[in-house]
Scaffold this motif. Structure first.
Motif, short mmCIF file in Angstrom:
data_model
loop_
_atom_site.label_atom_id
_atom_site.label_comp_id
_atom_site.label_asym_id
_atom_site.label_seq_id
_atom_site.Cartn_x
_atom_site.Cartn_y
_atom_site.Cartn_z
N ALA A 77 0.93 -1.16 -0.01
CA ALA A 77 0.03 0.06 -0.01
C ALA A 77 0.84 1.36 -0.08
N SER A 78 2.14 1.09 0.91
CA SER A 78 2.82 2.59 0.81
C SER A 78 3.57 2.54 -0.41
N VAL A 79 3.89 1.65 -1.17
CA VAL A 79 4.55 1.75 -2.52
C VAL A 79 3.57 2.19 -3.56
N SER A 80 2.56 1.63 -3.61
CA SER A 80 1.56 2.16 -4.50
C SER A 80 1.01 3.48 -4.58
N GLU A 81 1.13 4.05 -3.19
CA GLU A 81 0.87 5.35 -3.05
C GLU A 81 1.50 6.56 -3.67
N LEU A 82 2.76 5.90 -4.17
CA LEU A 82 3.61 6.60 -5.01
C LEU A 82 2.94 6.84 -6.54
N ASP A 83 2.05 6.24 -6.81
CA ASP A 83 1.39 6.22 -8.16
C ASP A 83 1.10 7.53 -8.79
N ALA A 84 0.39 8.39 -8.06
CA ALA A 84 0.16 9.73 -8.64
C ALA A 84 1.42 10.48 -8.91
N GLN A 85 2.48 10.39 -7.79
CA GLN A 85 3.52 11.32 -8.06
C GLN A 85 4.53 10.76 -9.04
N TRP A 86 4.52 9.44 -9.27
CA TRP A 86 5.19 8.69 -10.24
C TRP A 86 4.92 9.15 -11.81
N ARG A 87 3.56 9.26 -11.77
CA ARG A 87 2.93 9.72 -13.16
C ARG A 87 3.19 11.29 -13.56
N GLU A 88 3.23 11.98 -12.14
CA GLU A 88 3.42 13.70 -12.45
C GLU A 88 5.13 13.53 -12.87
N TYR A 89 5.75 12.80 -12.28
CA TYR A 89 7.41 12.79 -12.67
C TYR A 89 7.49 12.22 -13.97
N ILE A 90 6.83 11.24 -14.52
CA ILE A 90 6.95 10.88 -16.23
C ILE A 90 6.64 12.24 -16.89
N SER A 91 5.35 13.06 -16.56
CA SER A 91 5.07 14.22 -17.37
C SER A 91 6.05 15.21 -17.29
N THR A 92 6.69 15.42 -16.27
CA THR A 92 7.68 16.29 -16.11
C THR A 92 9.02 15.89 -16.89
N LEU A 93 9.27 14.62 -16.86
CA LEU A 93 10.18 14.17 -17.84
C LEU A 93 10.02 14.50 -19.26
N GLU A 94 8.85 14.31 -19.76
CA GLU A 94 8.45 14.53 -21.04
C GLU A 94 8.34 15.92 -21.53
N TYR A 95 7.94 16.99 -20.18
CA TYR A 95 8.19 18.26 -20.26
C TYR A 95 9.52 18.74 -20.71
N LEU A 96 10.43 18.25 -20.08
CA LEU A 96 11.94 18.64 -19.99
C LEU A 96 12.52 18.00 -21.38
N THR A 97 12.22 17.13 -21.87
CA THR A 97 12.78 16.45 -23.22
C THR A 97 12.21 17.33 -24.13
N ASN A 98 10.80 17.59 -24.22
CA ASN A 98 10.29 18.76 -25.24
C ASN A 98 11.07 19.88 -25.39
N GLU A 99 11.23 20.41 -24.06
CA GLU A 99 11.85 21.76 -23.91
C GLU A 99 13.38 21.67 -24.27
N MET A 100 13.99 20.71 -24.15
CA MET A 100 15.52 20.47 -24.73
C MET A 100 15.45 20.40 -26.27
N ALA A 101 14.44 19.67 -26.73
CA ALA A 101 14.36 19.60 -28.31
C ALA A 101 13.64 20.91 -28.96
N ALA A 102 12.86 21.78 -28.21
CA ALA A 102 12.57 22.95 -28.85
C ALA A 102 13.45 24.21 -28.68
N SER A 103 12.72 25.08 -28.10
CA SER A 103 13.55 26.59 -28.02
C SER A 103 14.56 26.48 -27.15
N HIS A 104 14.85 25.25 -26.18
CA HIS A 104 15.98 25.21 -25.57
C HIS A 104 17.19 24.40 -26.14
N ASP A 105 17.31 24.40 -27.11
CA ASP A 105 18.13 23.29 -27.88
C ASP A 105 19.52 23.36 -27.46
N LEU A 106 20.08 22.56 -26.95
CA LEU A 106 21.42 22.76 -26.35
C LEU A 106 22.22 23.14 -27.53
#
Length: 368
Positions: free
Chosen positions: A227-256
């Protein structure tokens, strides 16, 4: 005297065996969670390495390109400019890797160190006495006299946007590893280890060594335990969305790539601006720092060590393509792991643990 596997029928278990079973389920659960985590962790660690290699490759290319600017266009100061250039790119690399520094500090420190060289080698090439005190005075007055115009600030703005996304991604990946490591070592409660013994080992006490738990029963026990581990579900989904946002940012206007290759041009424009305003700069510096000693004629450009020429563009293109490919591959994989913590009980009950293709199974009390 049995505490967990109490049953009406005769039993071949003892209290000591129950304790051994509890130790066994704790060990097995840790191992099974580690096995589940392994692939995910392996992917993240692999991409941390791949991203860092691509960053380093792009940084080396940009550093060589910047060094070659001094060798080809500003030979009188090429040898002395090598160290500030190296420091700038080291600072950028450390920033991406999460060091407590800022892009602004790195860039402004570079221009502070560059100004004495530009002043004494290009604007006033006859200066012979570039003492430490005089050099320090030039460094300190750089921000006040603003010899490089808007170009130094522009460089800070451009680099900050691009490097920020790369830095955040680097930190986010390390955080992912930390979360996975923590869940691997989540302690099982006493109630949980008793429930697992009842599910997995109590049938053995009646000689039923081949019978396995029913699917629904297994899911109930695992969901309770995790139960305590599965409580991470909402935060993990949010974490994946953040990674997606960052990789898109890197590929777009923030191109290294664009930001790093633009460093050479920004420095060139800044030096040209300083040269164009040479007389005004000299007048201001003379008032603040005094007049340095002069010699007739220009400074000899002997002892200039040629700077290593820029690496071929092909290497750079490959590093950039590799970075883009890795980004896409990584984010697609991570999106598939979005439900990782929500489905952890189902995954642990999958496979050999439960009876799938049989009409009989163990429900915690009896064979049904």
């Amino acid at each position: 005297d049995l505490q967990i596997c109490q049953h009406r029928a005769p039993t071949c278990c003892t209290k000591k065996m129950e304790e051994s079973y509890q130790a066994a389920v704790r060990r097995e659960r840790t191992q099974s969670i580690q096995a589940l985590n392994f692939e995910l962790k392996y992917m993240i660690v692999g991409h941390i390495t791949a991203f860092q290699e691509a960053f380093e490759s792009l940084l080396r290319f940009a550093e060589n390109r910047t060094s070659s600017l001094f060798e080809t266009a500003y030979r009188p100061m090429a040898k002395e400019a090598a160290e500030p250039v190296k420091e700038l790119f080291t600072d950028i690399s450390l920033y991406i890797l999460g060091a407590e520094t800022t892009v602004e500090n790195a860039v402004l420190r570079f221009f502070d160190n560059l100004f004495p060289l530009v002043y004494s080698r290009l604007i006033n090439p006859g200066i012979t006495d570039l003492s430490e005190d005089y050099t320090e005075c030039l460094r300190l007055t750089r921000q006040d006299v603003n010899p490089f115009g808007r170009y130094s600030k522009n460089m800070v703005t451009e680099l900050s946007k691009s490097l920020w996304a790369s830095r955040m991604l680097s930190q986010a990946l390390s955080l992912g590893i930390e979360v996975i490591n923590t869940t691997e070592h989540a302690a099982l409660t006493k109630e949980c280890s008793k429930a697992l013994v009842k599910m997995q080992y109590c049938p053995h006490c009646q000689g039923l060594t081949l019978i396995r738990p029913c699917v629904g029963y297994c899911l109930n026990v695992m969901r309770g335990c995790l139960a305590s581990v599965s409580e991470l579900d909402a935060q993990w989904r949010e974490y994946i969305s953040t990674l997606e946002y960052l990789t898109n940012e890197m590929a777009a206007s923030h191109d290294l790539e664009i930001a790093l290759t633009g460093i050479r041009n920004s420095i060139n424009e800044a030096i040209l601006h300083a040269q164009l305003n040479g007389p005004q700069l000299s007048a201001t510096v003379d008032k603040v720092c005094g007049q340095p000693k002069q010699q007739e004629g220009n400074l000899s450009s002997d002892n200039i060590v040629p700077v290593k020429e820029a690496t071929e563009t092909q290497t750079f293109v490959m590093a950039h393509a590799s970075l883009n490919h890795k980004r896409r591959e990584f984010i697609n994989y991570m999106k598939r792991s979005r439900t990782f913590y929500a489905s952890i009980a189902e995954r642990l009950c999958d496979g050999d643990l439960v009876m799938r293709d049989s009409s009989t199974c163990w429900n915690g009390e009896d064979v049904v």
